[in-house]
Motif scaffolding. Structure first.
Motif, short mmCIF file in Angstrom:
data_model
loop_
_atom_site.label_atom_id
_atom_site.label_comp_id
_atom_site.label_asym_id
_atom_site.label_seq_id
_atom_site.Cartn_x
_atom_site.Cartn_y
_atom_site.Cartn_z
N ALA A 54 49.34 54.06 49.83
CA ALA A 54 48.94 53.89 48.44
C ALA A 54 48.39 52.48 48.28
O ALA A 54 48.50 51.66 49.20
N PRO A 55 47.81 52.15 47.11
CA PRO A 55 47.38 50.77 46.88
C PRO A 55 48.53 49.79 47.11
O PRO A 55 49.70 50.09 46.85
N SER A 56 48.20 48.61 47.60
CA SER A 56 49.21 47.65 48.03
C SER A 56 50.23 47.32 46.95
O SER A 56 51.43 47.24 47.21
N PHE A 57 49.77 47.10 45.71
CA PHE A 57 50.70 46.73 44.66
C PHE A 57 51.65 47.88 44.32
O PHE A 57 52.80 47.65 43.94
N GLN A 106 50.56 36.74 45.89
CA GLN A 106 50.41 38.03 45.21
C GLN A 106 51.61 38.94 45.40
O GLN A 106 51.68 39.99 44.79
N VAL A 107 52.56 38.54 46.22
CA VAL A 107 53.75 39.35 46.44
C VAL A 107 54.63 39.30 45.19
O VAL A 107 54.92 38.22 44.68
N PRO A 108 55.06 40.45 44.67
CA PRO A 108 55.88 40.47 43.46
C PRO A 108 57.16 39.66 43.61
O PRO A 108 57.76 39.61 44.69
N GLU A 109 57.57 39.03 42.53
CA GLU A 109 58.81 38.27 42.52
C GLU A 109 59.99 39.18 42.84
O GLU A 109 60.07 40.30 42.37
N GLY A 110 60.89 38.70 43.68
CA GLY A 110 62.04 39.49 44.08
C GLY A 110 61.91 40.08 45.47
O GLY A 110 62.89 40.63 46.00
N LEU A 111 60.71 39.97 46.07
CA LEU A 111 60.50 40.48 47.42
C LEU A 111 60.28 39.34 48.40
O LEU A 111 59.73 38.30 48.04
N GLY A 132 44.88 46.06 48.22
CA GLY A 132 44.94 44.63 48.51
C GLY A 132 43.60 44.06 48.89
O GLY A 132 43.23 42.96 48.47
N LEU A 133 42.81 44.81 49.69
CA LEU A 133 41.51 44.30 50.12
C LEU A 133 40.57 44.14 48.94
O LEU A 133 39.81 43.16 48.86
N ALA A 192 39.03 38.26 44.13
CA ALA A 192 39.46 36.87 44.00
C ALA A 192 38.42 35.93 44.58
O ALA A 192 38.16 34.85 44.02
N ALA A 193 37.79 36.32 45.68
CA ALA A 193 36.76 35.49 46.28
C ALA A 193 35.53 35.42 45.39
O ALA A 193 34.88 34.38 45.27
N PHE A 194 35.20 36.53 44.73
CA PHE A 194 34.10 36.53 43.76
C PHE A 194 34.39 35.50 42.67
O PHE A 194 33.53 34.72 42.26
#
Length: 263
Positions: A128-131, A153-158, A203-204, A210-212
């Motif tokens: 599935a999508p990374s998030f 970008q990793v969610p808080e708590g992980l 994620g990609l 983000a680079a844009f």
């Protein structure tokens, strides 16, 4: 509180449909409805708001949902810990895996080695999508996930560990006007130039967007050193099952080997 009741509750919460939830749980709808009613009696509150057209969680149901996921995840982890006493001879590993064919990190080799070491561990794999997969790890629905997220970008708590970082590149025909350049900015491309769009939420796709943004335009500056597609393992160290910890160890060794070969 019966664990079976919680499983039925989550099945309805996920499908928003008693008939589909019963089918997913391989029970009659009447039996599932009775068990939900017993759970509501124990909880002292209605968990679902039902109409002829919809099923929605009540405030009590929304409160119970993440707790129920945690409880069932803890039960799975407890069983996994007991399995570990037998040398990981049996058990289940719930993995979220991104597609990494375009990455320097080879998940196929990781899974092959892990299976050879622990043939009794069954894989349950989700893509599935990374998030979404990171959120599933956070809720306890997955033991571990390999995602295309950067550390920030990793969610808080992980917890997270970077397995690979692959720079984004521009691929053009040999006769393209930019083909003779060593460093290319997508801002130099004509506005009419078409780009391949990755799935929203992956994620990609987020790394490209983000680079844009860093380029200050609707074009990707490949000269940007931060334009990197990360391959990252995310997990909750406080709830890491033995089977997942062993899988993480194999991934780390493969990641270290790949980094050593890149120099």
């Amino acid at each position: 509180m019966d664990l079976r009741h919680l499983k039925y509750f989550l099945a309805v919460a996920e499908t928003r449909n008693f008939t589909q939830a019963a089918a997913n749980c391989y029970v009659a709808q009447s039996a599932l409805s009775q068990q939900i009613a017993r759970l509501e009696k124990e909880a002292g509150a209605q968990l679902f708001s039902r109409t002829s057209r919809s099923v929605r969680l009540t405030a009590a149901g929304e409160l119970l949902e993440p707790l129920a996921r945690r409880i069932l995840a803890d039960v799975d982890n407890a069983q996994a810990a007991l399995d570990a006493l037998a040398g990981l001879q049996r058990g289940r590993l719930r993995l979220g895996l991104m597609q990494t064919r375009a990455s320097s990190f080879d998940l196929v080799e990781v899974m092959a080695e892990y299976h050879s070491r622990h043939p009794g561990i069954d894989f349950h794999v989700v893509n599935a999508p990374s998030f979404e997969m990171a959120a599933a790890v956070l809720s306890g629905a997955l033991d571990l996930a390999v995602v295309g997220l950067g550390p920030r970008q990793v969610p808080e708590g992980l917890d997270h560990r970077i397995l690979a970082g692959d720079p984004l590149v521009l691929i053009v025909p040999a006769d393209h006007a930019l083909a003779d350049r060593d460093v290319v900015h997508l801002a130099d491309l004509p506005e009419s130039h078409q780009l391949i769009q990755f799935t929203t939420g992956t994620g990609l796709r987020r790394q490209v967007e983000a680079a844009f943004a860093r380029a200050g335009a609707r074009a990707l500056r490949l000269a940007d050193d931060a334009a990197v597609h990360n391959v990252c393992a995310v997990y909750d160290s406080k709830r890491l099952a033995p089977a997942a910890a062993a899988f993480l160890d194999v991934m780390e060794r493969h990641a270290a080997k790949g980094q050593g070969e890149s120099y």
